[in-house]
Design an enzyme around this catalytic site. Structure first.
Site, PDB file in Angstrom:
ATOM      1  N   LYS A  51      22.581 106.653  35.771  1.00 57.32           N
ATOM      2  CA  LYS A  51      23.031 107.284  34.213  1.00 57.32           C
ATOM      3  C   LYS A  51      22.757 109.263  34.428  1.00 57.32           C
ATOM      4  O   LYS A  51      20.975 108.656  34.447  1.00 57.32           O
ATOM      5  CB  LYS A  51      22.806 106.533  33.473  1.00 57.32           C
ATOM      6  CG  LYS A  51      23.838 106.308  32.214  1.00 57.32           C
ATOM      7  CD  LYS A  51      24.163 105.196  31.505  1.00 57.32           C
ATOM      8  CE  LYS A  51      25.125 105.297  30.400  1.00 57.32           C
ATOM      9  NZ  LYS A  51      25.152 104.542  29.443  1.00 57.32           N
TER      10      LYS A  51
HETATM   11  O1  G3P Z   1      26.599 103.241  26.465  1.00 58.04           O
HETATM   12  C1  G3P Z   1      25.993 104.322  25.294  1.00 58.04           C
HETATM   13  C2  G3P Z   1      26.971 104.202  24.833  1.00 58.04           C
HETATM   14  O2  G3P Z   1      28.119 103.034  24.541  1.00 58.04           O
HETATM   15  C3  G3P Z   1      26.699 104.593  23.101  1.00 58.04           C
HETATM   16  O3  G3P Z   1      26.863 104.096  22.083  1.00 58.04           O
HETATM   17  O4  G3P Z   1      27.218 102.753  19.863  1.00 58.04           O
HETATM   18  O5  G3P Z   1      24.964 104.505  20.656  1.00 58.04           O
HETATM   19  O6  G3P Z   1      27.030 105.844  20.162  1.00 58.04           O
HETATM   20  P1  G3P Z   1      26.908 104.514  20.459  1.00 58.04           P
END
Ligand code: G3P
Length: 219
Positions: free
Chosen positions: A88
């Site tokens: 990533k």
């Molecule tokens: O994989 C990372 C992504 O899904 C982050 O999600 O909830 O931190 O915006 P969030």
């Protein structure tokens, strides 16, 4: 649509993968920190549980350092699991450079922190195997997150771009339905969202009723 699980919590990955619905895993530094375990401890275990793409994020900011870090990460994973690694990489110009160099060496990348279709297009051009638009974070600031997924899917279809779209930063089950209707390749889901998708109150009521009625059947 493929479903990835968006967590570094091994117990959750183990349990939900046992339902037969998980095609891959995405992690990020925040999720690893939340798990309370060291990254090394988690690494090999995740690969043992899920046979599908596993995204591991670099924290370097310069392209050369990202490439070096990606290779170090790969070296920590047993050879038999390496085919499943996706590195990533954050969506920056340095990130694009790293994606180009890693993809030349046959290393798959997942470009993360995508907030526009233009960013996704550039990541795909650089050779990303996956792009991760963060829809929930756009919704959080009053922009329609799912709209960029629509745009990315349309653009990738127009040009037969093979990069797969991972709908990320998913907050609730409606996001999942919308992603599937648009035709996104993948949605990466927090365990809580997956659990909500399983449940329906009418299913629970139905089971209760069947069990009660079964007691009335002559033995
Ligand atoms: O994989 C990372 C992504 O899904 C982050 O999600 O909830 O931190 O915006 P969030």
């Amino acid at each position: 649509m493929k479903i990835f699980i968006d967590t570094a919590d091994l117990d959750e990955i183990r349990e939900i993968a046992s339902w037969g619905i998980i095609d891959g895993v995405t992690t990020n530094p925040t999720l690893v920190a939340k798990s309370g375990r060291s990254f090394n401890e988690i690494l090999e275990e995740i690969f043992k549980i899920v046979d599908g793409p596993i995204s591991l994020e670099v924290i370097s900011e310069k392209a050369d350092d990202m490439v070096k870090e990606a290779k170090e990460l790969i070296s920590k994973v047993s050879e038999k699991y390496r085919k499943n690694i996706a590195i990533k990489i954050p969506m920056t110009s340095e990130g694009l450079k790293a994606v180009k160099n890693l993809s030349k060496e046959g290393i798959r990348t997942n470009v993360t922190l995508i907030f526009s279709a233009n960013q996704a297009l550039l990541a795909a051009k650089a050779g990303a195997a996956f792009v991760s638009p963060f829809i929930g974070r756009l919704d959080d600031i009053g922009q329609e997150g799912m709209q960029i997924v629509e745009e990315i899917v349309e653009i990738f279809c127009n040009y037969d771009i093979e990069t797969e779209v991972i709908v990320a930063s998913v907050r609730h089950p409606i996001h999942v339905i919308d992603a599937a209707k648009i035709g996104a390749n993948i949605a990466t889901l927090p365990p809580g969202v997956i659990r909500k998708m399983v449940k329906h109150s009418l299913t629970d009521i139905g089971i209760k009723q069947f069990l009660n009625d079964w007691k009335k059947v002559k033995k």
